[in-house]
Motif scaffolding. Structure first.
Motif, short mmCIF file in Angstrom:
data_model
loop_
_atom_site.label_atom_id
_atom_site.label_comp_id
_atom_site.label_asym_id
_atom_site.label_seq_id
_atom_site.Cartn_x
_atom_site.Cartn_y
_atom_site.Cartn_z
N PHE A 64 9.19 2.14 -10.51
CA PHE A 64 10.33 1.59 -9.29
C PHE A 64 9.60 1.43 -8.13
O PHE A 64 8.90 0.35 -8.01
N ALA A 65 8.55 1.62 -7.97
CA ALA A 65 7.75 1.74 -6.17
C ALA A 65 6.77 0.97 -7.07
O ALA A 65 6.78 0.02 -5.97
N HIS A 66 6.22 1.10 -7.63
CA HIS A 66 5.26 0.47 -7.90
C HIS A 66 6.00 -1.65 -8.25
O HIS A 66 4.95 -1.82 -8.10
N THR A 67 6.88 -1.30 -9.13
CA THR A 67 7.36 -3.20 -9.17
C THR A 67 7.73 -3.13 -8.00
O THR A 67 8.07 -4.47 -7.66
N ILE A 68 8.43 -2.51 -7.00
CA ILE A 68 8.44 -2.85 -5.55
C ILE A 68 7.21 -3.25 -4.81
O ILE A 68 7.47 -4.90 -4.11
N ALA A 69 5.99 -2.95 -5.28
CA ALA A 69 5.14 -3.48 -4.10
C ALA A 69 4.37 -4.76 -5.46
O ALA A 69 3.79 -5.36 -4.37
N VAL A 87 0.72 -1.34 0.14
CA VAL A 87 -0.11 0.15 -0.09
C VAL A 87 0.69 1.51 0.00
O VAL A 87 0.72 2.44 -0.81
N LYS A 88 1.70 1.00 0.74
CA LYS A 88 2.66 1.98 1.07
C LYS A 88 3.55 2.88 -0.35
O LYS A 88 3.56 3.93 -0.22
N TYR A 89 3.45 1.74 -1.06
CA TYR A 89 4.86 1.55 -2.36
C TYR A 89 3.58 2.14 -3.36
O TYR A 89 4.08 2.85 -4.05
N GLU A 90 2.22 1.36 -3.68
CA GLU A 90 1.29 1.96 -4.23
C GLU A 90 1.18 3.65 -4.30
O GLU A 90 0.90 4.30 -5.48
N LYS A 91 0.68 4.14 -2.69
CA LYS A 91 0.77 5.60 -2.55
C LYS A 91 2.24 6.46 -3.27
O LYS A 91 1.62 7.51 -3.69
N GLU A 92 3.59 5.65 -2.83
CA GLU A 92 4.64 6.65 -3.30
C GLU A 92 4.46 6.31 -5.05
O GLU A 92 4.76 7.49 -5.69
#
Length: 997
Positions: free
Chosen positions: A475-480, A456-461
């Motif tokens: 990149f944040a989406h990929t981490i999520a 959730v945090k990284y999708e928000k990022e």
């Protein structure tokens, strides 16, 4: 339709579908997949011993499957789970299950397996596995029974020693006449294995008394209670059939009585008094004779011991104890590797100096099951961290070690080191701190996927960064996405490389990827916030974004396009293809049709240009260098873009290459031109050259020889051009250079395989520049090293080169210095047929014979004999060489020269004269020859007499020394000495020289 054969439920019906369950096998050949399938099926359906054997087979041939095999097959067995993470046991099982391994390797593997699974297997489990793997081998049943007794944890000291001796007897029968070699191999290992080797030596009727005494000492060191009753120990040895058992037991007892506890008797016997004294002082400093016992039990090399003592000298007593505690917990192989590496030893010492006692205890626990790679990774992470932070960090590892164990923590550190390197992060103190604080995310205890990332945090990022920086946002989406098991594991495998750590499970790979990306995102976001306008995402981030999209298939492409926008996604894909980022080609394939439609008429125009440019690469000279080069670069660009353009370019270029291949030698020029500029087109062209070379043309024919020479020249020219490139072009050429080197090697091997018919080609190749010349020289040297008629013809082919072959001649002649006895036969032929450059050839031959004579063994004797024979033939170069060999005290030639005792030839006399001409430098050699007696003594004493009269003091001393010998030599030298004395008395009457005799 034929029904599939019965198999483990989790396995697919066909071996070729195995990569669906084990993606790490996706690039394996059909026969490899069948082998893996059979082993995995056995692992899923067999008996316990069959399952254990199957794990060994997988570890030996398909190590990347082992970490996840049990979980994916649904096999729930705690013993097998422990076995799957035991590298020593897996390696041993791999050896035992390999039909190509010999009895020595299988005997040692049996013992290593028994030792490494002592806490895992019950006796019947071990027996079952050994029955399965050793079935059919001579004396196997006796060996298996002996191993069972040897591994009994409840045995008394006497029973343990008796079992070890019985094991030695069984190993002797199992290994046959090779049992002394097995004893030597086991002696290099630790603990019980070393004792088993000692038992073999004790039972060896041909072993020297001192070796038996040392073996007895090693057995006593392993079972120290026996030292209390040496008479009982002697009886035990006598009962086992050891000859001179009482003497052996007594001598062994003395050797085993070392002052510093834990010191291996074999190692102690190699130490100087000074080393022993220094070791004793170190032990005293740390608390007494037993203070080093835990670490000394694993040290087998004097140099490693010196390193240990040297490092302890730099520490105070408290830090020294921490270092000993840490080293003592290491597996002995890892311990010796650590002490043999100055950097690792120094890092461990510094680490022990930084820690307090409580943190030191955690460190000692942390390293117990780590291999060398894990230990080095730990030290890399701790190196730059300050003492306070390090103590907090190390103590924080305690609970994790209690739950996960040292081995899993070590695996996690190894993978983290690699992943951080892939992500482009330098291991700073800050990064190290984050790794240690979050290491539990990398090594989840239950083996489940960690899911440590806050999706959730990284999708928000990702949402917040969408309009600011799409690379960082995606990149944040990929981490999520890492929380999605299949996609996450695919990204993790891409980051770490399939099979990077064969004993690492999917959970560790995924946990390491998550933590590395988490750290990477934090650092990159901080850079972006510091300079939003000037920030540019690093290449590794773009590559991960591409890989994250590609691993999800067409859905990933849709996500990429939706986030970046169609144009941005296309630009990223283009960047990925140009930089060979993993996933870019797949995305291009997924987007091929859409890209073609979006290109509209532009695609058709590009295709037309591609067809027109085909004639340019067919006939580059027709259009001029500039246009031809642009055409080649355009093909490279088109191929690198992917999609329909790439397909069309590849099709056209493929036609050009196929036409050139059909032309054989004439087509090589076209292929050479295409391959000059690194890129995809060059790879296609290089494959074309390979096809021409491998087309089956008979190299023994004139046409074949011409093709061979053209191919070698083409490859040499291409390699030279690629080597001279710089920057990105040089980077692109790496794969081409590797491919060309392999092709050169294969081409030279074809000539070598022709035997006599290929010698001319090899000589021609060796005389030309480039990689091929090196390979050809090696091939010619190899032929000449084997002696015989083919070796002579090889030299004749080099001689046929004339003046331009001088460098080749020197290379092959001097290369024989590393060969064996047969090479001397060739060197005799070379010296008898030196050719145009006779003086140089004889010089090289002499140096090579000299090198061989100095090495000892059969080759040395043969070389020395050859030199003597050439001396007898009157060869001046041989006389000079013989003189130098005698002057230098080369044993092989000294022995050969003593044949002149009964027949001092003219050649021998000339050598003695040459030694005398050296004055003082030749005296020792003359004295040594004189001691042989006979004609040699008469002549050598005569020369010493002459030298003494000329005032060479060492000559007079030599005569005096020889005069003390019994028999004719002493009488002859005594007479000469007295004569010299009289002569010198007359010259210097006031000096009183005592008479001899």
């Amino acid at each position: 339709m034929k029904a599939p054969a019965p198999h483990a439920d989790a396995l697919p019906d066909k071996p070729e579908d195995l990569p669906k369950l084990f993606p790490e096998l996706k690039d394996r050949k059909k026969e490899d997949l069948q082998k893996a399938y059979d082993s995995l099926n056995k692992l899923g359906t067999g008996s316990f011993s069959e399952k254990a054997t199957a794990l060994g087979e997988l570890a030996s041939q398909f190590p990347e499957t082992v970490p996840n095999a049990l979980e994916r097959l649904g096999v729930q067995d705690s013993k097998l789970a422990q076995l799957a993470t035991n590298s020593d046991a897996l390696t041993s099982l791999g050896t035992l299950s390999d039909p190509k391994k010999g009895v020595l390797e299988k005997a040692q593997a049996s013992l290593t397996l028994a030792k490494s699974v002592g806490d895992i297997f019950k006796p019947e489990d071990l027996k079952g596995v050994l029955d399965t793997t050793l079935k059919g081998l001579p004396s196997a049943e006796k060996l298996i029974g002996a191993i069972g007794k040897w591994t009994d944890p409840n045995a008394s000291a006497t029973d343990k020693a008796k079992a070890t001796l019985e094991l030695g007897s069984a190993l002797k029968g199992f290994a046959g006449d090779k049992f002394p070699d097995l004893a030597n191999d086991l002696r290099k290992l630790d603990g019980p294995l070393r004792a088993a080797g000692a038992a073999i030596t004790l039972l060896d009727p041909n072993a020297k008394p001192q070796d038996k005494a040392l073996a007895a000492a090693q057995l006593l060191a392993e079972v120290p209670d026996l030292k209390k009753n040496l008479t009982g120990f002697a009886d035990l040895l006598k009962g086992a059939g050891v000859t001179n058992a009482t003497d052996v037991a007594q001598q062994g007892g003395r050797l085993a009585d070392v002052k510093v506890k834990g010191l291996d008797p074999s190692l102690a016997s190699k130490l100087t008094p000074q080393q022993l004294q220094k070791l004793d002082a170190t032990a005293t400093k740390l608390g007494g004779a037993t203070s080093l016992e835990s670490v000394l039990k694993g040290v087998t090399d004097p140099k490693a011991l010196d390193t240990l003592v040297g490092q302890l000298d730099t520490l105070d007593a408290a830090a020294g104890k921490r270092l000993v505690s840490t080293l003592g917990g290491l597996e002995h192989k890892v311990l010796n590797e650590a002490l043999s590496d100055p950097k690792t030893a120094e890092q461990l010492t510094k680490l022990a100096g930084k820690l307090d006692d409580d943190a030191g205890k955690v460190l000692a626990k942390a390293v117990t099951e780590m291999d060398s790679g894990a230990l080095k990774a730990l030290l890399k992470f701790t190196d730059g961290v300050g003492a306070d932070e390090l103590n907090r960090t190390m103590k924080g590892l305690g609970p994790l070690l209690d739950k996960a164990g040292s081995k899993l923590v070590g695996q996690g550190l190894k993978v983290m080191e690699k992943v951080l390197g892939k992500v482009g992060l330098e291991i700073t103190a800050d990064v190290s701190s984050k790794v240690f604080k979050n290491l539990a995310k990398v090594v989840p205890v239950a083996g489940a996927l960690p899911n440590a990332i806050d999706a959730v945090k990284y999708e928000k990022e990702a949402a917040e960064l969408h309009g600011k920086n799409k690379d960082l946002g995606y990149f944040a989406h990929t981490i999520a996405t890492l929380n999605v098991a299949d996609a996450g594991l695919g990204i993790a495998l891409d980051l770490t490389g399939v099979g990077v750590a064969a004993d690492v499970g999917a959970s560790v790979l995924l946990g390491a990827a998550e933590l590395a990306l988490d750290i990477g995102f934090s650092q990159e976001k901080a850079k972006f916030e510091a300079d939003p306008e000037g920030y540019e995402a690093p290449g590794w981030m773009k590559a991960i974004n591409l890989a994250g999209a590609a691993v999800q298939g067409p859905a990933g492409l849709v996500q990429l396009a939706a986030y970046y926008g169609p144009e941005g996604a296309a630009d990223l894909a283009k960047w990925g293809v140009e930089t060979a980022a993993k996933g870019a080609v797949k995305l291009a394939e997924f987007a091929g049709v859409s890209t073609a439609e979006a290109a509209g008429e532009g695609l058709k125009t590009t295709a037309a240009f591609i067809h027109k440019m085909a004639d340019v690469v067919r006939n580059p000279s027709k259009y001029g260098e500039a246009i031809a080069k642009q055409a080649a670069e355009t093909f490279n660009d088109a191929l690198a873009k992917g999609g329909e353009i790439a397909k069309e370019a590849k099709k056209v270029l493929g036609n050009v290459v196929d036409e050139a291949k059909k032309l054989g030698e004439k087509g090589l020029e076209t292929l050479k031109f295409i391959a000059q500029n690194p890129g995809e087109a060059a790879k296609v062209a290089l494959d074309g050259i390979k096809s021409v070379v491998n087309a089956g043309v008979d190299l023994a024919t004139d046409a074949g020889k011409a093709l061979y020479k053209s191919a070698v020249s083409t490859l040499n020219d291409l390699q030279a051009g690629w080597e001279n490139l710089t920057g990105a072009a040089k980077e692109k050429a790496k794969e081409l250079l590797d491919g060309a080197k392999n092709l050169v090697s294969n081409t030279v091997n074809k000539a070598k395989a022709l035997g006599e018919k290929g010698l001319e080609l090899l000589a021609w190749t060796a005389a030309n520049p480039g990689e091929a010349a090196t390979k050809a020289k090696e091939a010619l040297t190899d032929v000449m090293a084997k002696g015989g008629e083919l070796a002579k013809k090889a030299w004749d082919s080099v001689q046929a080169l004339g003046a331009k072959g001088a460098e080749v001649a020197e290379s092959v002649v001097r290369g024989l210095a590393n060969a064996g006895e047969k090479a001397v036969e060739t060197l005799r032929y070379v010296a008898a047929n030196p050719g145009e450059a006779a003086e140089k050839v004889l010089e090289w031959t002499g140096k090579t014979l000299s090198d061989l004579a100095k090495k000892g063994g059969a080759a040395a004797k043969a070389a020395a004999t050859a030199v003597k024979d050439f001396v007898e033939g009157g060869a001046a170069w041989a006389k000079d060489l013989a003189t130098d060999l005698l002057k230098d005290g080369v044993e092989a030639f000294k022995e050969v020269a003593k044949a002149w005792k009964d027949n001092l030839t003219e050649g021998g006399k000339a050598v003695l004269v040459a030694l005398a001409d050296l004055n003082d430098a030749g005296v020792d050699a003359l004295k040594d020859l004189a001691s042989a007696g006979g004609q040699l003594a008469e002549a050598a004493v005569g020369h010493l007499d002459d030298l003494a009269r000329k005032g060479v003091e060492t000559a007079k001393d030599a005569l005096e020394g020889l005069a003390n010998l019994p028999g004719e030599v002493g009488e002859l030298a005594g007479d000469a000495f007295n004569s010299v004395k009289d002569f010198l008395d007359d010259l210097i009457p006031d000096i009183d020289i005592p008479l001899i005799g």
